[in-house]
Design a protein around this motif. Structure first.
Motif, PDB file in Angstrom:
ATOM      1  N   TRP A  85     121.761  25.282  37.051  1.00 27.80           N
ATOM      2  CA  TRP A  85     122.604  24.228  36.479  1.00 27.80           C
ATOM      3  C   TRP A  85     123.637  24.796  35.517  1.00 27.80           C
ATOM      4  N   ILE A 145     118.865  22.220  42.426  1.00 25.49           N
ATOM      5  CA  ILE A 145     118.113  21.008  42.767  1.00 25.49           C
ATOM      6  C   ILE A 145     116.703  21.364  43.229  1.00 25.49           C
ATOM      7  N   THR A 204     114.600  22.373  40.268  1.00 28.30           N
ATOM      8  CA  THR A 204     114.403  21.220  39.378  1.00 28.30           C
ATOM      9  C   THR A 204     113.361  20.264  39.940  1.00 28.30           C
ATOM     10  N   VAL A 205     113.492  19.917  41.205  1.00 29.26           N
ATOM     11  CA  VAL A 205     112.564  18.966  41.833  1.00 29.26           C
ATOM     12  C   VAL A 205     111.147  19.529  41.846  1.00 29.26           C
TER      13      VAL A 205
END
Length: 213
Positions: free
Chosen positions: A15, A54, A57-58
């Motif tokens: 990110w 992503i 993070t997930v």
């Protein structure tokens, strides 16, 4: 516990790199903000690093969602690793010599093209369920880069913006770009074969274990 910390680091790196690159691109834009934003998301590097961010993070949040279910399916981590590995490889071989970023741009550049790819490769080696990696996954792994190629060529035809010099139809001509694209497809296939081969070797090697779970 160790894996959760690694997932957190991967998410933060991903990110930070993507968001900072967007800010830098907006600050140094030569087109309108909407057009610059579209161009930003026209780079395979950005899209792939976004996928990495992503993904980490997930998995780190561990919320029971359909997206988590999809990301934990066999072959998904290998696909993500394949894509980000190609990002790093193409940059090191083709793109690194054509520009010399400085300051924050250099840091972000190294994150996007070197540090994060290596980070994901190591994560893949340790945490992928290598026994479930199968040759039949390879065709599905090629869908994303194929769709991306179609997108940038179609949009480039209308906008005259091509994110990478080796797909610039205006400068190289369509025939040369198609040849370059064919070479890239072969690189993807070869890299996929290498990843599957490594997985098969690891799954048969009793010395390999998930000691960092």
């Amino acid at each position: 516990m160790v894996k959760n910390n690694i997932l957190l680091i991967g998410a933060v790196l991903g990110w930070f790199a993507v968001i900072t690159q967007y800010i830098l691109m907006i600050d140094n834009r030569i087109a309108s903000v909407p057009e610059t934003t579209i161009r930003f998301f026209s780079f395979f590097t950005i899209l792939t690093n976004l996928i990495v961010a992503i993904y980490f993070t997930v998995l780190r949040l561990k919320k029971t969602t359909s997206l988590l279910f999809r990301l934990e399916k066999p072959g998904v981590l290998s696909a993500v690793t394949l894509y980000i590995s190609i990002v790093g490889l193409v940059y090191q071989v083709v793109l690194r010599s054509i520009w010399s970023p400085t300051g924050m741009q250099k840091l972000v550049d190294e994150l996007l093209h070197s540090i994060i790819p290596l980070f994901v490769i190591v994560f893949w080696y340790v945490y992928e369920n290598h026994k479930e990696n199968q040759w039949k996954f390879i065709p599905s792994w090629l869908i994303y880069p194929s769709l991306y190629l179609v997108y940038i060529l179609v949009r480039g035809n209308f906008s005259n913006f091509y994110p990478y010099p080796f797909v610039n139809v205006t400068q190289l001509g369509l025939q040369q770009v198609l040849i370059n694209s064919g070479v890239l497809v072969l690189v993807f296939i070869l890299a996929a074969v290498i990843f599957i081969s490594i997985s098969r070797w690891i799954s048969k090697n009793p010395s390999h274990s998930r000691q960092f779970e």
